[in-house]
Design an enzyme around this catalytic site. Structure first.
Site, PDB file in Angstrom:
ATOM      1  N   LYS A 174      -7.921 -13.696  36.470  1.00 31.86           N
ATOM      2  CA  LYS A 174      -7.622 -14.997  37.070  1.00 31.86           C
ATOM      3  C   LYS A 174      -6.204 -14.992  37.665  1.00 31.86           C
ATOM      4  O   LYS A 174      -5.415 -14.065  37.416  1.00 31.86           O
ATOM      5  CB  LYS A 174      -7.796 -16.084  36.002  1.00 31.86           C
ATOM      6  CG  LYS A 174      -9.252 -16.231  35.504  1.00 31.86           C
ATOM      7  CD  LYS A 174      -9.359 -17.322  34.438  1.00 31.86           C
ATOM      8  CE  LYS A 174     -10.783 -17.528  33.960  1.00 31.86           C
ATOM      9  NZ  LYS A 174     -10.873 -18.619  32.938  1.00 31.86           N
ATOM     10  N   TYR A 197     -18.559 -21.932  38.855  1.00 26.82           N
ATOM     11  CA  TYR A 197     -18.409 -22.830  37.705  1.00 26.82           C
ATOM     12  C   TYR A 197     -19.366 -24.021  37.756  1.00 26.82           C
ATOM     13  O   TYR A 197     -19.060 -25.082  37.203  1.00 26.82           O
ATOM     14  CB  TYR A 197     -16.956 -23.295  37.597  1.00 26.82           C
ATOM     15  CG  TYR A 197     -16.020 -22.229  37.034  1.00 26.82           C
ATOM     16  CD1 TYR A 197     -16.259 -21.650  35.777  1.00 26.82           C
ATOM     17  CD2 TYR A 197     -14.900 -21.800  37.739  1.00 26.82           C
ATOM     18  CE1 TYR A 197     -15.409 -20.678  35.257  1.00 26.82           C
ATOM     19  CE2 TYR A 197     -14.039 -20.826  37.217  1.00 26.82           C
ATOM     20  CZ  TYR A 197     -14.304 -20.272  35.973  1.00 26.82           C
ATOM     21  OH  TYR A 197     -13.462 -19.312  35.447  1.00 26.82           O
ATOM     22  N   PHE A 239     -12.294 -31.169  32.391  1.00 23.77           N
ATOM     23  CA  PHE A 239     -11.376 -30.107  32.781  1.00 23.77           C
ATOM     24  C   PHE A 239     -11.736 -29.463  34.115  1.00 23.77           C
ATOM     25  O   PHE A 239     -10.989 -28.610  34.610  1.00 23.77           O
ATOM     26  CB  PHE A 239     -11.293 -29.028  31.684  1.00 23.77           C
ATOM     27  CG  PHE A 239     -12.590 -28.305  31.396  1.00 23.77           C
ATOM     28  CD1 PHE A 239     -12.999 -27.223  32.168  1.00 23.77           C
ATOM     29  CD2 PHE A 239     -13.403 -28.712  30.342  1.00 23.77           C
ATOM     30  CE1 PHE A 239     -14.185 -26.566  31.901  1.00 23.77           C
ATOM     31  CE2 PHE A 239     -14.592 -28.047  30.065  1.00 23.77           C
ATOM     32  CZ  PHE A 239     -14.990 -26.977  30.843  1.00 23.77           C
ATOM     33  N   ARG A 244     -17.170  -9.697  26.343  1.00 22.86           N
ATOM     34  CA  ARG A 244     -16.758 -10.973  25.744  1.00 22.86           C
ATOM     35  C   ARG A 244     -15.869 -10.728  24.513  1.00 22.86           C
ATOM     36  O   ARG A 244     -14.890 -11.448  24.306  1.00 22.86           O
ATOM     37  CB  ARG A 244     -17.978 -11.816  25.337  1.00 22.86           C
ATOM     38  CG  ARG A 244     -18.813 -12.338  26.497  1.00 22.86           C
ATOM     39  CD  ARG A 244     -18.231 -13.511  27.236  1.00 22.86           C
ATOM     40  NE  ARG A 244     -18.213 -14.748  26.480  1.00 22.86           N
ATOM     41  CZ  ARG A 244     -17.937 -15.935  27.035  1.00 22.86           C
ATOM     42  NH1 ARG A 244     -17.675 -16.042  28.335  1.00 22.86           N
ATOM     43  NH2 ARG A 244     -17.926 -17.015  26.299  1.00 22.86           N
ATOM     44  N   ARG A 270      -7.162 -12.126  25.610  1.00 23.24           N
ATOM     45  CA  ARG A 270      -6.560 -13.462  25.449  1.00 23.24           C
ATOM     46  C   ARG A 270      -5.670 -13.522  24.212  1.00 23.24           C
ATOM     47  O   ARG A 270      -4.647 -14.211  24.197  1.00 23.24           O
ATOM     48  CB  ARG A 270      -7.665 -14.524  25.395  1.00 23.24           C
ATOM     49  CG  ARG A 270      -8.337 -14.752  26.753  1.00 23.24           C
ATOM     50  CD  ARG A 270      -9.602 -15.571  26.618  1.00 23.24           C
ATOM     51  NE  ARG A 270     -10.218 -15.899  27.898  1.00 23.24           N
ATOM     52  CZ  ARG A 270     -11.461 -16.341  28.044  1.00 23.24           C
ATOM     53  NH1 ARG A 270     -12.239 -16.493  26.976  1.00 23.24           N
ATOM     54  NH2 ARG A 270     -11.942 -16.627  29.236  1.00 23.24           N
ATOM     55  N   HIS A 329     -12.038 -13.988  33.136  1.00 21.41           N
ATOM     56  CA  HIS A 329     -13.398 -14.514  33.004  1.00 21.41           C
ATOM     57  C   HIS A 329     -14.319 -13.359  32.662  1.00 21.41           C
ATOM     58  O   HIS A 329     -14.151 -12.253  33.175  1.00 21.41           O
ATOM     59  CB  HIS A 329     -13.880 -15.144  34.324  1.00 21.41           C
ATOM     60  CG  HIS A 329     -15.361 -15.404  34.325  1.00 21.41           C
ATOM     61  ND1 HIS A 329     -15.898 -16.532  33.740  1.00 21.41           N
ATOM     62  CD2 HIS A 329     -16.411 -14.664  34.765  1.00 21.41           C
ATOM     63  CE1 HIS A 329     -17.229 -16.468  33.843  1.00 21.41           C
ATOM     64  NE2 HIS A 329     -17.561 -15.352  34.462  1.00 21.41           N
TER      65      HIS A 329
HETATM   66  P1  IDP Z   1     -15.281 -18.856  28.964  1.00 24.53           P
HETATM   67  O1  IDP Z   1     -14.335 -18.553  30.102  1.00 24.53           O
HETATM   68  O2  IDP Z   1     -14.754 -18.304  27.667  1.00 24.53           O
HETATM   69  O3  IDP Z   1     -16.705 -18.447  29.238  1.00 24.53           O
HETATM   70  P2  IDP Z   1     -16.129 -21.616  29.418  1.00 24.53           P
HETATM   71  O4  IDP Z   1     -16.466 -22.593  28.351  1.00 24.53           O
HETATM   72  O5  IDP Z   1     -17.245 -21.061  30.242  1.00 24.53           O
HETATM   73  O6  IDP Z   1     -15.265 -20.438  28.760  1.00 24.53           O
HETATM   74  O7  IDP Z   1     -15.089 -22.339  30.374  1.00 24.53           O
HETATM   75  C1  IDP Z   1     -14.719 -21.749  31.616  1.00 24.53           C
HETATM   76  C2  IDP Z   1     -13.239 -21.820  31.785  1.00 24.53           C
HETATM   77  O8  IDP Z   1     -12.858 -23.194  31.940  1.00 24.53           O
HETATM   78  C3  IDP Z   1     -12.408 -21.337  30.588  1.00 24.53           C
HETATM   79  O9  IDP Z   1     -12.214 -19.937  30.578  1.00 24.53           O
HETATM   80  C4  IDP Z   1     -11.119 -22.072  30.801  1.00 24.53           C
HETATM   81  O10 IDP Z   1     -10.312 -21.439  31.802  1.00 24.53           O
HETATM   82  C5  IDP Z   1     -11.604 -23.406  31.354  1.00 24.53           C
HETATM   83  N1  IDP Z   1     -11.757 -24.415  30.291  1.00 24.53           N
HETATM   84  C6  IDP Z   1     -12.806 -24.554  29.456  1.00 24.53           C
HETATM   85  N2  IDP Z   1     -12.626 -25.587  28.618  1.00 24.53           N
HETATM   86  C7  IDP Z   1     -11.423 -26.115  28.954  1.00 24.53           C
HETATM   87  C8  IDP Z   1     -10.649 -27.233  28.458  1.00 24.53           C
HETATM   88  O11 IDP Z   1     -11.062 -27.933  27.523  1.00 24.53           O
HETATM   89  N3  IDP Z   1      -9.458 -27.439  29.073  1.00 24.53           N
HETATM   90  C9  IDP Z   1      -8.976 -26.682  30.104  1.00 24.53           C
HETATM   91  N4  IDP Z   1      -9.666 -25.637  30.597  1.00 24.53           N
HETATM   92  C10 IDP Z   1     -10.869 -25.352  30.027  1.00 24.53           C
HETATM   93 MG    MG Z   2     -18.054 -19.206  30.583  1.00 24.38          MG
END
Ligand code: IDP
Ligand code: MG
Length: 153
Positions: A9, A49, A57, A85, A102, A115
Site C-alpha cells: 500500500k 474494495y 471507514f 495472510r 504488520r 493487502h
Molecule cells: P484485510 O486487509 O486484513 O483483509 P479488511 O477487513 O478486508 O482487512 O479491510 C480492508 C482494509 O480496510 C484493511 O486492511 C484496512 O486498511 C482498512 N480497514 C478495515 N477496517 C478498518 C477500520 O475499522 N478503520 C480503518 N481502516 C480499516
Molecule cells: Mg480483506
C-alpha cells in the site's frame, strides 16, 4: 495452483519498505508470477474494495489507497492465500504477531502496509482487477523441488 493478490500500500512504498515486503514472500517460498508499480485509480479502488462500500471507514480507505503509488503482485503456491495472510498478520497491527509484516512494520489499521486476498476465490477475482492473463508468467524455479514435495519427481 492457488494465487493471492498482494499490494504494498502507499505507506509501504513511501516508507521504502517494498523490498522488505517482497523478501518476506520470497523467503517463505511463494513464487512471484506478476508485478506492477502503479498509481491506483478511484474506480479500481472501488472494484477492489467493493465488499466495504458503505462502511464507516470506506471513504478513508479509498483516500489512503489512492494517495500514492502501490506495488501489485501475484504470488503462487500451495495454500498461497493462507500462507500470505499469516505472513501479513492480523488486520489490526495491535493484534499482529511480531515477525509478521504488520507486526513488524505497522501501528494502525488505517496504515497497515499490505493487502492480501482473503480466499482462493478473492485471489482469482482480485488478480483479474490488476493483471491480464498475458501479464502473468508461468515459470520453472530451480528451487521448486526443495520447496514443494509435489514437484519432486
Ligand atoms: P484485510 O486487509 O486484513 O483483509 P479488511 O477487513 O478486508 O482487512 O479491510 C480492508 C482494509 O480496510 C484493511 O486492511 C484496512 O486498511 C482498512 N480497514 C478495515 N477496517 C478498518 C477500520 O475499522 N478503520 C480503518 N481502516 C480499516
Ligand atoms: Mg480483506
Amino acid at each position: 495452483m492457488e494465487r493471492t493478490l498482494i499490494l504494498v500500500k502507499p505507506d509501504g512504498v513511501q516508507r521504502g519498505l517494498i523490498g522488505d515486503v517482497i523478501s518476506r514472500f520470497e523467503r517463505r517460498g511463494l513464487k512471484l508470477i506478476g508485478m506492477k508499480f502503479m498509481q491506483m485509480s478511484s474506480s479500481r479502488a472501488a472494484e477492489h474494495y467493493a465488499e466495504h462500500i458503505g462502511k464507516p471507514f470506506y471513504p478513508g480507505l479509498v483516500a489512503y489507497i489512492i494517495s500514492g503509488p502501490i506495488v501489485a503482485m501475484v504470488w503462487e503456491g500451495n495454500d498461497a492465500v493462507a500462507i500470505a495472510r499469516n505472513t501479513i498478520g492480523a488486520t489490526k497491527p495491535a493484534e499482529s504477531a511480531p515477525g509478521t509484516i504488520r507486526g513488524d512494520f505497522a501501528l494502525e489499521i488505517g496504515r497497515n502496509m499490505v493487502h492480501g486476498s482473503d480466499s482462493p476465490e478473492s485471489g482469482e477475482r482480485e488478480t483479474a482487477i490488476y493483471f491480464s492473463a498475458d501479464e502473468l508468467v508461468s515459470w520453472d524455479r530451480i528451487t521448486d523441488t526443495w520447496i514443494s514435495e509435489d514437484k519432486w519427481e
